[in-house]
Design a protein around this motif. Structure first.
Motif, PDB file in Angstrom:
ATOM      1  N   LEU A  95       0.846  -1.186   0.000  1.00  0.00           N
ATOM      2  CA  LEU A  95       0.000   0.000   0.000  1.00  0.00           C
ATOM      3  C   LEU A  95       0.886   1.241   0.000  1.00  0.00           C
ATOM      4  O   LEU A  95       1.794   1.366   0.827  1.00  0.00           O
ATOM      5  N   VAL A  96       0.660   2.148  -0.932  1.00  0.00           N
ATOM      6  CA  VAL A  96       1.439   3.379  -1.031  1.00  0.00           C
ATOM      7  C   VAL A  96       0.671   4.490  -0.327  1.00  0.00           C
ATOM      8  O   VAL A  96      -0.498   4.730  -0.624  1.00  0.00           O
ATOM      9  N   GLU A 100       1.620  -0.802 -12.248  1.00  0.00           N
ATOM     10  CA  GLU A 100       1.826  -1.992 -11.434  1.00  0.00           C
ATOM     11  C   GLU A 100       0.618  -2.256 -10.532  1.00  0.00           C
ATOM     12  O   GLU A 100       0.204  -3.404 -10.363  1.00  0.00           O
ATOM     13  N   ALA A 101       0.066  -1.193  -9.956  1.00  0.00           N
ATOM     14  CA  ALA A 101      -1.096  -1.340  -9.076  1.00  0.00           C
ATOM     15  C   ALA A 101      -2.301  -1.850  -9.858  1.00  0.00           C
ATOM     16  O   ALA A 101      -3.069  -2.687  -9.364  1.00  0.00           O
ATOM     17  N   THR A 146      -4.078   2.124  -3.516  1.00  0.00           N
ATOM     18  CA  THR A 146      -2.833   2.671  -4.052  1.00  0.00           C
ATOM     19  C   THR A 146      -3.104   3.468  -5.325  1.00  0.00           C
ATOM     20  O   THR A 146      -2.575   4.568  -5.505  1.00  0.00           O
ATOM     21  N   MET A 147      -3.948   2.936  -6.204  1.00  0.00           N
ATOM     22  CA  MET A 147      -4.288   3.670  -7.431  1.00  0.00           C
ATOM     23  C   MET A 147      -4.969   4.993  -7.096  1.00  0.00           C
ATOM     24  O   MET A 147      -4.683   6.024  -7.715  1.00  0.00           O
ATOM     25  N   ARG A 148      -5.851   4.981  -6.118  1.00  0.00           N
ATOM     26  CA  ARG A 148      -6.527   6.230  -5.708  1.00  0.00           C
ATOM     27  C   ARG A 148      -5.532   7.237  -5.157  1.00  0.00           C
ATOM     28  O   ARG A 148      -5.606   8.435  -5.473  1.00  0.00           O
ATOM     29  N   THR A 149      -4.612   6.774  -4.344  1.00  0.00           N
ATOM     30  CA  THR A 149      -3.592   7.660  -3.778  1.00  0.00           C
ATOM     31  C   THR A 149      -2.739   8.275  -4.878  1.00  0.00           C
ATOM     32  O   THR A 149      -2.455   9.481  -4.866  1.00  0.00           O
ATOM     33  N   ILE A 150      -2.350   7.464  -5.837  1.00  0.00           N
ATOM     34  CA  ILE A 150      -1.530   7.957  -6.951  1.00  0.00           C
ATOM     35  C   ILE A 150      -2.316   8.960  -7.780  1.00  0.00           C
ATOM     36  O   ILE A 150      -1.785  10.018  -8.148  1.00  0.00           O
TER      37      ILE A 150
END
Length: 59
Positions: free
Chosen positions: A3-4, A23-24, A44-48
């Motif tokens: 998790l980022v 990658e996510a 992670t995609m949402r954060t990015i």
């Protein structure tokens, strides 16, 4: 997939974020439906996406 966090995303360059988003996405698609792994990849995609939205275009 790890998790980022928002803080980690802010330290990465824009090209690095795009690569990590790819990658996510792959991890999300490969994970079993509704699994913890799939939820982490989605978060992670949402954060990015949130981090990319705060950056000026072209940087």
């Amino acid at each position: 997939m790890k998790l980022v966090t928002r803080f980690e995303a802010a330290t990465l360059s824009t090209p690095e974020l795009y690569g990590l988003r790819k990658e996510a996405f792959k991890a999300f698609a490969a994970a079993p439906r509704g699994s913890q792994e799939q939820r982490k990849a989605l978060e992670t995609m949402r954060t990015i996406e949130d981090e990319l939205a705060t950056r000026a275009p072209g940087l």
